[in-house]
Scaffold this motif. Structure first.
Motif, PDB file in Angstrom:
ATOM      1  N   LYS A   1       0.859  -1.301  -0.131  1.00  0.00           N
ATOM      2  CA  LYS A   1      -0.108  -0.074   0.110  1.00  0.00           C
ATOM      3  C   LYS A   1       0.955   1.357   0.084  1.00  0.00           C
ATOM      4  CE  LYS A   1      -0.696   0.974   5.105  1.00  0.00           C
ATOM      5  NZ  LYS A   1      -1.745   0.976   6.044  1.00  0.00           N
ATOM      6  N   ASN A   2       2.114   1.056   0.280  1.00  0.00           N
ATOM      7  CA  ASN A   2       3.103   2.266   0.377  1.00  0.00           C
ATOM      8  C   ASN A   2       3.502   2.636  -1.007  1.00  0.00           C
ATOM      9  OD1 ASN A   2       3.173   2.606   2.995  1.00  0.00           O
ATOM     10  ND2 ASN A   2       4.671   0.977   3.265  1.00  0.00           N
ATOM     11  N   TYR A   3       3.119   1.744  -2.116  1.00  0.00           N
ATOM     12  CA  TYR A   3       3.645   1.856  -3.401  1.00  0.00           C
ATOM     13  C   TYR A   3       2.364   1.756  -4.394  1.00  0.00           C
ATOM     14  CZ  TYR A   3       7.872   0.901  -1.027  1.00  0.00           C
ATOM     15  OH  TYR A   3       8.882   0.785  -0.262  1.00  0.00           O
ATOM     16  N   PRO A   4       1.384   2.851  -4.366  1.00  0.00           N
ATOM     17  CA  PRO A   4      -0.063   2.574  -4.887  1.00  0.00           C
ATOM     18  C   PRO A   4       0.102   2.722  -6.389  1.00  0.00           C
ATOM     19  CG  PRO A   4       0.255   4.910  -4.146  1.00  0.00           C
ATOM     20  CD  PRO A   4       1.304   3.951  -3.464  1.00  0.00           C
ATOM     21  N   ASN A   5       1.287   3.110  -7.083  1.00  0.00           N
ATOM     22  CA  ASN A   5       1.268   3.156  -8.588  1.00  0.00           C
ATOM     23  C   ASN A   5       2.415   2.142  -8.883  1.00  0.00           C
ATOM     24  OD1 ASN A   5       3.623   4.271  -7.909  1.00  0.00           O
ATOM     25  ND2 ASN A   5       3.751   5.801  -9.593  1.00  0.00           N
ATOM     26  N   ALA A   6       3.102   1.097  -8.250  1.00  0.00           N
ATOM     27  CA  ALA A   6       3.590   0.008  -8.440  1.00  0.00           C
ATOM     28  C   ALA A   6       2.940  -1.408  -8.899  1.00  0.00           C
ATOM     29  CB  ALA A   6       4.944  -0.191  -7.628  1.00  0.00           C
TER      30      ALA A   6
ATOM     31  N   LEU B   1      -4.704 -11.002  -1.239  1.00  0.00           N
ATOM     32  CA  LEU B   1      -4.267  -9.416  -1.094  1.00  0.00           C
ATOM     33  C   LEU B   1      -5.528  -8.604  -1.504  1.00  0.00           C
ATOM     34  CD1 LEU B   1      -0.579  -9.995  -2.398  1.00  0.00           C
ATOM     35  CD2 LEU B   1      -1.311  -9.632   0.064  1.00  0.00           C
ATOM     36  N   ILE B   2      -6.005  -9.036  -2.569  1.00  0.00           N
ATOM     37  CA  ILE B   2      -7.243  -8.234  -3.272  1.00  0.00           C
ATOM     38  C   ILE B   2      -8.363  -8.133  -2.126  1.00  0.00           C
ATOM     39  CG2 ILE B   2      -8.980  -8.385  -4.927  1.00  0.00           C
ATOM     40  CD1 ILE B   2      -7.002  -9.349  -6.921  1.00  0.00           C
ATOM     41  N   GLU B   3      -8.731  -9.026  -1.380  1.00  0.00           N
ATOM     42  CA  GLU B   3      -9.556  -9.076  -0.528  1.00  0.00           C
ATOM     43  C   GLU B   3      -9.218  -8.193   0.779  1.00  0.00           C
ATOM     44  OE1 GLU B   3     -10.041 -13.235   0.863  1.00  0.00           O
ATOM     45  OE2 GLU B   3     -11.025 -13.760  -1.037  1.00  0.00           O
ATOM     46  N   ARG B   4      -7.611  -8.109   0.996  1.00  0.00           N
ATOM     47  CA  ARG B   4      -7.236  -7.204   1.834  1.00  0.00           C
ATOM     48  C   ARG B   4      -7.116  -5.571   1.571  1.00  0.00           C
ATOM     49  NH1 ARG B   4      -5.831 -12.116   3.299  1.00  0.00           N
ATOM     50  NH2 ARG B   4      -5.212 -12.664   5.465  1.00  0.00           N
ATOM     51  N   GLY B   5      -7.641  -5.464   0.198  1.00  0.00           N
ATOM     52  CA  GLY B   5      -7.632  -4.170  -0.062  1.00  0.00           C
ATOM     53  C   GLY B   5      -6.693  -3.630  -1.203  1.00  0.00           C
ATOM     54  N   VAL B   6      -5.793  -4.407  -1.687  1.00  0.00           N
ATOM     55  CA  VAL B   6      -4.898  -4.118  -2.513  1.00  0.00           C
ATOM     56  C   VAL B   6      -5.338  -4.058  -4.044  1.00  0.00           C
ATOM     57  CG1 VAL B   6      -2.522  -4.778  -3.513  1.00  0.00           C
ATOM     58  CG2 VAL B   6      -2.937  -5.526  -1.112  1.00  0.00           C
ATOM     59  N   ASN B   7      -5.273  -3.125  -4.437  1.00  0.00           N
ATOM     60  CA  ASN B   7      -5.776  -2.527  -5.865  1.00  0.00           C
ATOM     61  C   ASN B   7      -5.239  -3.790  -6.880  1.00  0.00           C
ATOM     62  OD1 ASN B   7      -6.431  -1.592  -8.260  1.00  0.00           O
ATOM     63  ND2 ASN B   7      -5.602   0.430  -7.872  1.00  0.00           N
ATOM     64  N   VAL B   8      -6.460  -4.226  -7.318  1.00  0.00           N
ATOM     65  CA  VAL B   8      -6.265  -5.489  -8.511  1.00  0.00           C
ATOM     66  C   VAL B   8      -5.661  -4.908  -9.642  1.00  0.00           C
ATOM     67  CG1 VAL B   8      -8.404  -4.969  -9.643  1.00  0.00           C
ATOM     68  CG2 VAL B   8      -7.431  -7.378  -9.797  1.00  0.00           C
ATOM     69  N   ASP B   9      -5.520  -3.650 -10.054  1.00  0.00           N
ATOM     70  CA  ASP B   9      -4.640  -3.174 -11.369  1.00  0.00           C
ATOM     71  C   ASP B   9      -3.300  -3.137 -10.766  1.00  0.00           C
ATOM     72  OD1 ASP B   9      -7.010  -2.683 -12.398  1.00  0.00           O
ATOM     73  OD2 ASP B   9      -7.326  -0.474 -11.869  1.00  0.00           O
TER      74      ASP B   9
ATOM     75  N   SER C   1       5.990   0.375 -13.009  1.00  0.00           N
ATOM     76  CA  SER C   1       4.608   1.202 -12.574  1.00  0.00           C
ATOM     77  C   SER C   1       3.573   0.559 -13.460  1.00  0.00           C
ATOM     78  CB  SER C   1       4.873   2.829 -12.822  1.00  0.00           C
ATOM     79  OG  SER C   1       3.884   3.363 -12.656  1.00  0.00           O
ATOM     80  N   LYS C   2       2.332   0.808 -12.861  1.00  0.00           N
ATOM     81  CA  LYS C   2       1.327   0.561 -13.753  1.00  0.00           C
ATOM     82  C   LYS C   2       0.795   1.733 -14.788  1.00  0.00           C
ATOM     83  CE  LYS C   2      -2.194   2.477 -10.659  1.00  0.00           C
ATOM     84  NZ  LYS C   2      -3.234   2.179  -9.581  1.00  0.00           N
TER      85      LYS C   2
END
Length: 488
Positions: free
Chosen positions: A402-407, A439-447, A482-483
């Motif tokens: 979550k510290n790397y929202p665009n990675a 991890l997605i269930e825990r809130g990590v962005n699927v993208d 990066s995404k």
């Protein structure tokens, strides 16, 4: 009675002309009722003045009038415009009172009249009339006075003769088409007031009065709204009288043809359209119909007055330029990347990474340790039963990511060499997917995540020992960029 039959046939033929549609309101009329014949104006043996002879005791019904107690006249007429109408009338009567005004002759009564019974002479008349109505002139819907002139032919006993007929009438209209008609006409004999050698009347002038009902018909009302086509501004669509026959579907007082919103009640100022929020902009043109707003913003509000509608303003309570989405140009983390472009506005990061921090080697090492300590049930893609550490490790991985929202990270599954290649490939793919889903269930962005399986193709230790195989059965998480790569 043969004359009466002829008369009725003639009248019915004229009525038949009314079967086709006309352009005027109810141009045709049929009337019927009773008639009275008064012969007191006929000649006397001695000269008398005109007015006493014609106008003395005009309403002496019992003494002077010959009335057949049944339907005794029928007429048909057609309106031709400007108050004028033409008509044809047939009548029948029986003369048992032949009255002469002869005050200077022997045998007269106290009224100066000589009354004789000529032997119940049959009377038939057929008359053509031109009538002028004063109803339009006096602007009355009920009272209809008229004057008329015409000519006719009378069968009086065995004689017959022509007449000239001036007259007057008064009709009381109960409705637009039904009325009570009262009329009188003086039927002046063009042959003179003749009597035969025996004194029997031959061609007397006389008054004929009529009283009966009159029915107008023949008007065309295509849409059936009670308004005739000639007065109907919308003759093919049923409408309202106050709108000249045009409809007002939504009942807002604006005819459909002029109503921009004919199916919804609206305001005259907005051409019949509603304005739910009362901002002076019709709902159909209002981008925010439920909230009062500005015309310049298509009816949407702008709370901070920056020219950006609240619905499009990323900072609706703080003024900012349109190019910044309505927000002021801020850089909260002082990393040189404006907040509007910063994916991590509270954490400093380089512009090359959209203001987010780069993934550190320490973070990657931590991911490696946590991921390799996730264990599965033997031969399955389910987390090891009874292992209480795996949920904690997944939570730890989530906190790092979550510290790397665009990675973007790749979750990779590996197996040892036991079993077939095909089975191991499938198992590695399923285990990698299991970790990603957790991890997605825990809130990590699927993208930000992808999963891959490599089977037994990338061992990190020898598969000849149990310890080596244990190392090869692993999950790894790698930073793959990066995404936004390729979009910066």
């Amino acid at each position: 009675m043969k004359h009466l039959n002829k008369l009725l046939v003639a009248v019915m033929m004229v009525m038949g002309l009314s079967s086709h549609a006309q352009d005027s309101n109810n141009p045709w009329a049929i009337s019927f009722g009773v008639n009275a014949v008064d012969t007191r104006t006929s000649a006397s043996p001695e000269h008398v003045d005109f007015f006493p002879a014609h106008f003395s005791q005009p309403f002496a019904v019992k003494d002077n009038w010959n009335i057949l107690p049944s339907l005794s006249y029928i007429g048909v007429s057609r309106y031709v415009g400007s108050g004028f109408s033409v008509g044809l009338q047939g009548s029948v009567n029986k003369i048992d009172k032949y009255v002469r005004f002869a005050p200077n002759a022997a045998g007269h009564d106290a009224r100066g009249m000589i009354v004789e019974n000529p032997g119940d002479l049959m009377y038939y008349g057929i008359d053509a009339t031109i009538k002028y109505s004063f109803q339009e002139l006096i602007k009355s819907k009920v009272i209809d006075p008229s004057l008329s002139v015409g000519g006719g032919y009378v069968f009086f006993g065995d004689s017959s003769y022509g007449t000239v007929n001036p007259g007057a009438g008064l009709t009381f209209w109960f409705t637009d088409a039904i009325g009570l008609e009262l009329a009188t006409k003086y039927k002046w004999s063009v042959s003179g007031d003749r009597e035969d050698a025996a004194g029997v009347p031959d061609a007397p002038s006389h008054f004929q009065h009529t009283a009966g009902l009159i029915f107008k018909f023949g008007g065309k009302d295509t849409d059936g709204d009670g308004i005739y086509d000639k007065d109907d501004a919308c003759p093919d669509v049923a409408g309202l009288k106050q709108f000249n026959g045009c409809p007002d579907t939504d009942g807002d007082g604006i005819v459909d043809a002029s109503d921009a919103c004919p199916d919804v009640f609206g305001l005259a100022a907005l051409n019949g359209c509603p304005d739910t929020d009362g901002d002076g902009i019709a709902d159909k043109d209002d981008a925010c119909p439920d909230v009062a707003g500005l015309a310049a913003l298509k009816g949407c509000p702008d709370a901070d007055g920056d020219g950006v509608a609240d619905k499009d303003d990323k900072c609706p309570t703080v003024a900012g330029p349109k190019e910044n989405g309505g927000c002021p140009f801020l850089d909260a983390d002082k990393d040189g990347v404006l907040d509007k472009d910063d994916d991590c506005p509270t954490v400093a990061g380089p512009a090359s990474n959209r203001g987010c921090p780069e993934v550190t080697s320490e973070a990657l090492e931590d991911l490696k340790v946590q991921a390799r300590a996730i264990y599965f049930n033997s031969g399955k893609a389910t987390f090891k039963t009874g292992d209480k550490e795996t949920p904690a490790r997944l939570d730890a991985i989530k906190e790092i990511l979550k510290n790397y929202p665009n990675a973007k990270f790749s979750i990779e599954g590996h197996t040892d060499s036991d079993g077939s290649d095909k089975l191991n490939q499938k198992l590695s793919e399923d285990r990698a997917a299991a970790v990603m889903n957790a991890l997605i269930e825990r809130g990590v962005n699927v993208d930000n995540l992808v999963s891959k399986g490599f089977g037994e193709s990338q061992p990190v230790a020898s598969n000849k020992t149990a310890a080596g195989k244990a190392q090869n059965r692993r999950t790894e998480i790698k930073h793959i960029g990066s995404k936004y790569e390729g979009k910066l």
